[in-house]
Design an enzyme around this catalytic site. Structure first.
Site, mmCIF file in Angstrom:
data_model
loop_
_atom_site.group_PDB
_atom_site.id
_atom_site.type_symbol
_atom_site.label_atom_id
_atom_site.label_comp_id
_atom_site.label_asym_id
_atom_site.label_seq_id
_atom_site.Cartn_x
_atom_site.Cartn_y
_atom_site.Cartn_z
ATOM 1 N N GLY A 89 8.536 13.485 -20.376
ATOM 2 C CA GLY A 89 8.796 14.713 -21.108
ATOM 3 C C GLY A 89 8.002 14.776 -22.401
ATOM 4 O O GLY A 89 6.888 14.261 -22.469
ATOM 5 N N LEU A 90 8.578 15.398 -23.414
ATOM 6 C CA LEU A 90 7.921 15.572 -24.708
ATOM 7 C C LEU A 90 6.562 16.229 -24.566
ATOM 8 O O LEU A 90 5.585 15.802 -25.153
ATOM 9 C CB LEU A 90 7.778 14.226 -25.435
ATOM 10 C CG LEU A 90 9.053 13.653 -26.036
ATOM 11 C CD1 LEU A 90 8.751 12.351 -26.722
ATOM 12 C CD2 LEU A 90 9.671 14.631 -27.020
ATOM 13 N N CYS A 91 6.502 17.242 -23.705
ATOM 14 C CA CYS A 91 5.233 17.949 -23.618
ATOM 15 C C CYS A 91 5.509 19.454 -23.607
ATOM 16 O O CYS A 91 4.973 20.198 -22.809
ATOM 17 C CB CYS A 91 4.433 17.514 -22.403
ATOM 18 S SG CYS A 91 5.394 17.276 -20.926
ATOM 19 N N GLY A 92 6.358 19.884 -24.511
ATOM 20 C CA GLY A 92 6.602 21.308 -24.673
ATOM 21 C C GLY A 92 7.232 21.914 -23.440
ATOM 22 O O GLY A 92 8.074 21.296 -22.787
#
Lengths: 306, 127
Positions: A89-92
């Site tokens: 994750g952590l990709c908008g």
């Protein structure tokens, strides 16, 4: 009003968050460049394969002879949706936008009374789809992009998909992925894999381009090719490979999009953290000054009272 | 300088080879194909074997391919191969080891590739 110590702790914690997000941004930028290069390098193969397929499909003696992968099974009852997302994750909005589109597709298909099967490529897709459509997920493929995304991985997925196809487990296969436009823009794309239909506009342009270059000396249309062995046999070999190439291309695009999206998201996060640090520092200095003023007043009024 | 034909060898991951050559021999499924400039347009399947590139009547380069497809037009010859490597870079011991594993696993496609590789190492055709 938070105490001075609380403020100091907060500022420090936001500072370390900023360190992490800015490091992630730089890593994503480096990976994005590599992913873009890889996607660039894979383009010639896909283009030439498309050109060959276009001329082969055009040269088939009769459409009824076409292999099932090109012509379809004649039904569209069971639909396979390959949902390509990232493992992390952590990709908008990268993963959620793919999943949103997948959900929309699934709901539309279900409303039409079709049976839907889902093949998740990437952990995030499975995590997000499991609650609602858990019973439809046939399999999940994870850890496919480490250490780097290779053609073999795509070929394995393609093998799996064609085995399912030949076993009659589905009629139509589509893949949902993010097409890379720039680090800021990614376009959610649904592409039909089986039966294979080249993306109409692009294939038309490419076929025309191929004819223009090929036509200079040979001076004839593509249908003039000789085939060895015959068209059907070449197509039988070419179509499963084409499936692998299409999946590979989708995964590469997705990979580049993922890093692009992460880079943008982390850039924003770094900027937000800087803003926050600025605001907190202002509050901190203000309350420090207030405390000093208060102490001074206390001393002065104490002295005056004497 | 003799007339040349543009030869391209492409793998899914990158463009491996692209330059004009005088003649190239491609191992087609139904026999070797010698491709010269102004060859008739042709699409053929390729068996595991060696692509030989000729210059001045002699082989200058040999590249092993593990099967694929070839497309020929008058001025261009494109080979799409899933795996390709210069014959000189093949490590014989590694191939034999891999071949043994593949035989045990009864992976016919891989065995075929391995055998073709060894055959190519043993007696390179076209001198």
């Amino acid at each position: 009003m938070p105490s001075l110590k609380d403020l100091r702790v907060r500022i420090n914690s936001v500072k370390s968050t900023r360190k992490i997000t800015s490091a992630m941004k730089m890593v994503a930028a480096a990976k994005l460049r590599r992913a873009q290069e890889q996607a660039e390098a894979a383009r010639p193969f896909a283009e030439r394969m498309e050109r060959m397929l276009a001329s082969l499909a055009g040269a088939l003696s009769s459409p009824t002879d076409a292999p099932a992968m090109l012509a379809g099974t004649g039904s569209d009852r069971v639909q396979l949706l390959i949902v390509a997302t990232a493992d992390r994750g952590l990709c908008g909005a990268f993963n959620s936008s793919i999943v949103r589109e997948a959900r929309r597709q699934i709901r539309a298909l279900l409303a039409d009374g079709k049976t839907v099967k889902i093949l998740c490529v990437g952990r995030k897709g499975r995590d997000l789809l499991r609650r609602e459509f858990g019973s439809m997920i046939v399999d999940t493929i994870t850890d496919f992009a480490r250490p780097r995304l290779s053609y073999d991985t795509a070929a394995r997925i393609a093998e799996r998909v064609s085995a399912m196809f030949f076993a009659g487990e589905f009629d139509v296969a589509k893949i949902v992925y993010n097409r890379f436009r720039s680090a800021i823009t990614q376009i959610v794309t649904v592409q039909q894999l089986i039966p294979f239909s080249p993306p109409a506009a692009a294939a038309g342009g490419q076929a025309a381009g191929g004819q223009a270059t090929g036509g200079q000396a040979s001076g004839g249309p593509q249908a003039l090719y000789e085939y060895e062995p015959d068209e059907e046999q070449i197509l039988d070999g070419l179509l499963p490979r084409n499936l692998a190439v299409q999946i590979y291309r989708a995964l590469l695009e997705n990979n580049a999009s993922e890093h692009g999206a992460r880079m943008t998201a982390m850039d924003n996060a770094t900027r937000n953290a800087s803003d926050m640090i600025g605001k907190l520092t202002l509050v901190y200095n203000r309350s420090r000054q207030a405390a000093i003023t208060k102490e001074l007043i206390e001393i002065i009024s104490g002295a005056e009272a004497l | 300088m003799a007339e040349t034909i543009d030869f391209e060898l492409v793998s899914p991951e990158r463009l491996l080879f692209a330059k004009p050559v005088e003649m190239v021999v491609v191992p087609g499924t139904e026999g070797d194909l010698g491709i010269l400039p102004r060859h008739a347009p042709l699409i053929a399947t390729v068996r595991p074997g060696v692509i030989a590139i000729f210059a001045g009547g002699k082989v200058t380069e040999r590249i092993f391919v593990a099967g694929g497809f070839a497309e020929v037009t008058g001025e261009r010859c494109t080979v799409l191969a899933e795996r390709a490597m210069p014959l000189a870079d093949i490590d014989r011991a590694a191939v034999e080891r891999q071949l043994k594993e593949d035989r045990e696993a009864a992976d016919t496609a891989a065995v075929e590739v391995g055998e073709a590789m060894l055959a190519a190492l043993d007696n390179p055709s076209y001198h």
